[in-house]
Scaffold this active site. Structure first.
Site, PDB file in Angstrom:
ATOM      1  N   GLY A  87      34.641  36.455  38.332  1.00 53.25           N
ATOM      2  CA  GLY A  87      35.295  36.629  39.627  1.00 53.25           C
ATOM      3  C   GLY A  87      35.629  35.281  40.205  1.00 53.25           C
ATOM      4  N   SER A  88      35.664  34.972  41.237  1.00 58.18           N
ATOM      5  CA  SER A  88      35.759  33.851  42.005  1.00 58.18           C
ATOM      6  C   SER A  88      34.834  32.668  42.023  1.00 58.18           C
ATOM      7  CB  SER A  88      36.519  34.133  43.279  1.00 58.18           C
ATOM      8  OG  SER A  88      35.423  34.393  44.133  1.00 58.18           O
ATOM      9  N   THR A  89      35.133  31.515  42.179  1.00 58.29           N
ATOM     10  CA  THR A  89      34.123  30.532  42.105  1.00 58.29           C
ATOM     11  C   THR A  89      33.362  30.508  43.226  1.00 58.29           C
ATOM     12  OG1 THR A  89      35.912  29.298  40.956  1.00 58.29           O
ATOM     13  CG2 THR A  89      34.149  27.977  41.993  1.00 58.29           C
ATOM     14  N   GLU A 107      43.709  27.839  43.981  1.00 57.77           N
ATOM     15  CA  GLU A 107      44.143  28.838  43.150  1.00 57.77           C
ATOM     16  C   GLU A 107      44.558  30.090  44.161  1.00 57.77           C
ATOM     17  OE1 GLU A 107      40.831  31.809  41.869  1.00 57.77           O
ATOM     18  OE2 GLU A 107      41.918  32.025  39.907  1.00 57.77           O
ATOM     19  N   CYS A 139      43.291  35.260  35.442  1.00 60.68           N
ATOM     20  CA  CYS A 139      42.701  33.921  35.806  1.00 60.68           C
ATOM     21  C   CYS A 139      43.297  32.997  34.972  1.00 60.68           C
ATOM     22  CB  CYS A 139      40.980  34.034  35.400  1.00 60.68           C
ATOM     23  SG  CYS A 139      41.127  34.676  33.579  1.00 60.68           S
ATOM     24  N   SER A 166      31.743  42.663  37.754  1.00 62.34           N
ATOM     25  CA  SER A 166      33.222  42.608  37.290  1.00 62.34           C
ATOM     26  C   SER A 166      34.200  42.470  38.222  1.00 62.34           C
ATOM     27  CB  SER A 166      33.462  43.730  36.219  1.00 62.34           C
ATOM     28  OG  SER A 166      33.322  44.889  36.686  1.00 62.34           O
ATOM     29  N   GLU A 211      32.250  33.441  34.477  1.00 59.95           N
ATOM     30  CA  GLU A 211      33.590  32.844  34.359  1.00 59.95           C
ATOM     31  C   GLU A 211      34.210  32.792  35.656  1.00 59.95           C
ATOM     32  OE1 GLU A 211      34.240  31.019  31.569  1.00 59.95           O
ATOM     33  OE2 GLU A 211      32.331  31.987  30.515  1.00 59.95           O
ATOM     34  N   LYS A 245      27.896  46.495  38.527  1.00 57.31           N
ATOM     35  CA  LYS A 245      28.692  46.585  39.887  1.00 57.31           C
ATOM     36  C   LYS A 245      30.093  46.233  39.522  1.00 57.31           C
ATOM     37  CE  LYS A 245      30.040  44.241  43.033  1.00 57.31           C
ATOM     38  NZ  LYS A 245      31.309  45.021  43.422  1.00 57.31           N
ATOM     39  N   VAL A 302      32.020  33.192  44.852  1.00 58.28           N
ATOM     40  CA  VAL A 302      30.912  33.963  45.196  1.00 58.28           C
ATOM     41  C   VAL A 302      30.271  33.513  43.897  1.00 58.28           C
ATOM     42  CG1 VAL A 302      30.680  36.430  44.116  1.00 58.28           C
ATOM     43  CG2 VAL A 302      32.670  36.150  45.530  1.00 58.28           C
TER      44      VAL A 302
HETATM   45  P1  NAD Z   1      35.900  38.411  43.518  1.00 57.56           P
HETATM   46  O1  NAD Z   1      35.047  36.868  43.167  1.00 57.56           O
HETATM   47  O2  NAD Z   1      36.447  38.553  44.952  1.00 57.56           O
HETATM   48  O3  NAD Z   1      35.178  39.501  43.067  1.00 57.56           O
HETATM   49  C1  NAD Z   1      34.419  39.643  41.523  1.00 57.56           C
HETATM   50  C2  NAD Z   1      33.372  40.675  41.972  1.00 57.56           C
HETATM   51  O4  NAD Z   1      32.584  39.921  42.620  1.00 57.56           O
HETATM   52  C3  NAD Z   1      33.664  41.919  42.620  1.00 57.56           C
HETATM   53  O5  NAD Z   1      33.109  43.154  41.694  1.00 57.56           O
HETATM   54  C4  NAD Z   1      33.296  41.785  43.766  1.00 57.56           C
HETATM   55  O6  NAD Z   1      33.061  42.885  44.511  1.00 57.56           O
HETATM   56  C5  NAD Z   1      32.043  41.149  43.541  1.00 57.56           C
HETATM   57  N1  NAD Z   1      31.608  40.120  44.926  1.00 57.56           N
HETATM   58  C6  NAD Z   1      32.132  39.853  45.752  1.00 57.56           C
HETATM   59  N2  NAD Z   1      31.477  39.150  46.948  1.00 57.56           N
HETATM   60  C7  NAD Z   1      30.399  39.134  46.087  1.00 57.56           C
HETATM   61  C8  NAD Z   1      29.091  38.660  46.595  1.00 57.56           C
HETATM   62  N3  NAD Z   1      28.684  38.104  47.937  1.00 57.56           N
HETATM   63  N4  NAD Z   1      28.120  38.715  45.764  1.00 57.56           N
HETATM   64  C9  NAD Z   1      28.220  39.425  44.301  1.00 57.56           C
HETATM   65  N5  NAD Z   1      29.193  39.965  44.188  1.00 57.56           N
HETATM   66  C10 NAD Z   1      30.246  39.857  44.872  1.00 57.56           C
HETATM   67  O7  NAD Z   1      37.240  38.087  42.504  1.00 57.56           O
HETATM   68  P2  NAD Z   1      38.294  39.304  42.175  1.00 57.56           P
HETATM   69  O8  NAD Z   1      39.280  39.045  43.169  1.00 57.56           O
HETATM   70  O9  NAD Z   1      37.841  40.503  41.761  1.00 57.56           O
HETATM   71  O10 NAD Z   1      38.846  38.729  40.650  1.00 57.56           O
HETATM   72  C11 NAD Z   1      39.664  37.229  40.982  1.00 57.56           C
HETATM   73  C12 NAD Z   1      38.910  36.029  40.514  1.00 57.56           C
HETATM   74  O11 NAD Z   1      38.352  36.205  39.309  1.00 57.56           O
HETATM   75  C13 NAD Z   1      39.869  34.946  40.557  1.00 57.56           C
HETATM   76  O12 NAD Z   1      39.188  33.802  41.110  1.00 57.56           O
HETATM   77  C14 NAD Z   1      39.884  34.760  39.001  1.00 57.56           C
HETATM   78  O13 NAD Z   1      40.462  33.374  38.392  1.00 57.56           O
HETATM   79  C15 NAD Z   1      38.454  35.027  38.338  1.00 57.56           C
HETATM   80  N6  NAD Z   1      38.885  35.568  37.022  1.00 57.56           N
HETATM   81  C16 NAD Z   1      38.333  34.521  36.115  1.00 57.56           C
HETATM   82  C17 NAD Z   1      38.203  34.907  34.877  1.00 57.56           C
HETATM   83  C18 NAD Z   1      37.519  34.024  33.992  1.00 57.56           C
HETATM   84  O14 NAD Z   1      37.453  34.257  32.546  1.00 57.56           O
HETATM   85  N7  NAD Z   1      37.416  32.662  34.102  1.00 57.56           N
HETATM   86  C19 NAD Z   1      38.470  36.154  34.505  1.00 57.56           C
HETATM   87  C20 NAD Z   1      39.082  37.124  35.440  1.00 57.56           C
HETATM   88  C21 NAD Z   1      38.923  36.612  36.727  1.00 57.56           C
END
Ligand code: NAD
Length: 545
Positions: free
Chosen positions: A269-271, A427, A331, A191, A297, A216, A273
């Site tokens: 999370g981010s695209t 973004e 997001c 998440s 997502e 996680k 990752v």
């Molecule tokens: P992030 O990708 O940095 O982190 C998301 C999760 O992935 C965290 O738990 C993080 O610890 C984990 N992570 C980081 N590196 C990883 C790896 N190598 N392998 C597996 N997991 C890893 O994103 P963030 O900063 O927490 O959230 C912001 C991003 O999430 C933005 O890009 C936003 O657009 C996106 N988001 C999308 C939606 C949607 O519904 N489309 C909703 C909320 C957030």
């Protein structure tokens, strides 16, 4: 295809969206939340891993801080070691058979009870945790931590019931059935920091369908994730169904994605990752027992596009609320706007007036409309974009940051004459809206620019009073957004009303909080029972004439 309720789908309790409380002065919820915030600010829980129901403190400790007061430690939390990740795989495996064998209603009952606990006695606690840990205002917290989480837990039960009720036709002498099994392997739920409700949904949606999971959470949202887990335990979630494993993402991910029993990933999370995980899954494909379900997502570059027939006041409010609420860290946040020349002066002046009025600071002061961005890394990333804008575009409002006590970034409005400017494409995930002003005569061309400017396709809004213009936008932006708004800001999707998700680089578009998402966590088994099996192998056409 006939559809009929199976014997194991009962009538559900009434399910509707959780009403949003106002937190206006004098309201009981305001007093309760303020008291909880004050109390929790003095606490500093030591958050363990929870694997198979057992709390594990590894001693590899990290500190969580308040973004708006970054010297204030809200919690300490333990990072998983490789052996803990292996233990979580085992715990998920050991719990799976029993959890999957529970009557579906009993699994649903855990979530419905959790929703009730959150709607009542734990509402202020989860809200306060989100305000302290993620710097949301009371209202932004209420719509996320309380209402959206409750809605995910209740509506998913309704959607799951609909899936279970979908059964095939049968012919005479035969009974066909579909058995909706949980996946045979564990689901890895990862998440992001920005929505407490997403943390609550990612592990529970697969669990509802009979899967066991390893969750996680983001380290920057650990406090609210921990309280979410407590609510689920209080509601009767058995040990091992959701294994809580915070820690270094890469270490955890490498172990889980290499395991034979990896059954799927539920990511937000981010695209970047998500892409890296998809690649690893591809490399490991021969190791798995089953093809994993990959649900993610991801990022967005969400737009507002206005037609000359639009209402300038409505556009300005959409820019301010859509772009700056929760510091632009949704997001779905509006981050690029396309405004016709004929409306621009009015839209600009109204937007600037609202920006001048915005208060930013500690969310425990309820007069603030904005808090701080999540951490130093985000603060510096956004600061980099602002520096670029100062050189290469026109900064109409904001543009400054202050990291002395908290990670504060001013709400910023930028204008550019270059439709390919990077602030219109990438973004940023901060309170920055970039505007491109177009010639009124170039409406269709502008829609095409909106469609082609960024790789994402998450949310977008068209503002127009002319219905032909709305039709144009529908056609030209058909694939530009998974959540498309007409005369409304592109944020604020509600579970059960606007199922959420986008395509292109924004994710697999499996629509969180919908039937479409839940179908990813079930592996259907078709059962055909023949009442009188044939006892002769020869067919009648083979008989002698
Ligand atoms: P992030 O990708 O940095 O982190 C998301 C999760 O992935 C965290 O738990 C993080 O610890 C984990 N992570 C980081 N590196 C990883 C790896 N190598 N392998 C597996 N997991 C890893 O994103 P963030 O900063 O927490 O959230 C912001 C991003 O999430 C933005 O890009 C936003 O657009 C996106 N988001 C999308 C939606 C949607 O519904 N489309 C909703 C909320 C957030």
């Amino acid at each position: 295809m006939t559809s009929y309720p199976t014997s194991n789908v009962r009538r559900l309790p009434p399910i509707s969206n959780e009403p949003i409380k106002s937190y206006a002065p004098g309201s009981p919820e305001r007093d309760e939340l303020k008291a909880r915030l004050a109390a929790m600010e003095q606490e500093c829980p030591d958050i363990p891993l929870v694997i198979g129901g057992r709390e594990i403190r590894t001693g590899d400790v990290a500190k969580a801080t308040s973004p708006h007061k970054h010297r204030h430690v809200t919690a300490t939390w333990h990072r998983a070691r490789p052996e803990d990740v292996h233990a979580a795989i085992k715990a998920a495996h050991d719990a799976r058979r029993e959890w999957a064998s529970w009557r579906w209603e009993d699994r649903a009952g855990v979530l419905l009870k959790a929703a009730d606990i959150l709607a009542g006695p734990k509402r202020a606690t989860l809200n306060a945790a989100t305000m302290l840990g993620q710097s949301k205002t009371a209202y932004q917290t209420e719509i996320d931590a309380a209402c959206e989480t409750i809605d995910f837990w209740r509506f998913n039960v309704r959607f799951a019931a609909q899936i279970l009720a979908e059964q095939p036709a049968s012919s005479a002498g035969v009974w066909n059935q579909t058995d909706y099994r949980g996946l045979e392997g564990f689901v890895y739920a990862i998440s992001p920091f920005n929505f407490t409700a997403i943390g609550a949904n990612l592990p529970t949606a697969p669990a509802l369908m009979g899967c066991t999971t390893i969750w996680k959470p983001a380290g920057t949202a650990i406090l609210s994730a921990w309280h979410t887990l407590q609510i689920l335990h209080e509601a009767g979630l058995p040990p091992g169904v959701i294994n809580f494993v915070p820690g270094n993402a890469a270490t955890i991910t490498d172990i889980l994605l290499a395991d034979r029993n990896f059954g799927g990933v539920h990511f937000t999370g981010s695209t970047a990752v998500f892409n890296s995980m998809w690649k690893t899954i591809g490399e490991n494909i021969n190791k798995y027992k089953s093809y994993p379900r990959i649900v993610g997502e991801t990022g967005g570059k969400d737009f507002i596009v206005a037609h000359p027939s639009a209402d300038a006041a409505a556009i300005a409010v959409a820019i301010v609320r859509g772009g700056f609420e929760y510091q632009g860290q949704k997001c779905s946040a509006a981050s690029r706007a396309y405004i016709p020349k004929s409306l621009w002066n009015e839209v600009r002046d109204r937007t600037l007036a609202m920006i001048a009025d915005i208060r930013m600071g500690d969310p425990s002061d309820f007069r603030n409309f904005m808090g701080a961005v999540i951490d130093k890394k985000a603060f510096e990333r956004i600061g980099g974009y602002l520096a670029d804008a100062k050189q290469n575009a026109k900064v109409l409002a904001g543009g400054n940051t202050n990291g002395a006590d908290g990670w504060f970034v001013e709400p910023t409005l930028i204008q550019t004459e270059n439709p390919a400017y990077r602030l219109l494409c990438e973004e940023i995930f901060g309170p920055v809206v970039t505007v491109f002003v177009y010639d009124d005569a170039k409406w269709i061309e502008t829609l095409q620019t909106v469609d082609q400017t960024s790789p994402y396709a998450l949310t977008g809004a068209v503002f127009a009073r002319d219905k032909n213009a709305v039709a144009d936008a529908h056609r030209e932006l058909h694939h530009a957004a998974g959540n498309f708004y007409i005369n409304d800001k592109p944020t604020g999707a509600v579970v059960g009303q606007q199922p959420f998700g986008g395509a292109r680089a924004s994710g697999t578009n499996d629509k969180a909080g919908s039937k479409l998402n839940l179908t990813r966590w079930t592996s259907a088994r078709t059962v055909k029972e023949t009442f009188s099996p044939p006892t002769e192998y020869r067919y009648p056409f083979m008989s002698a004439e």
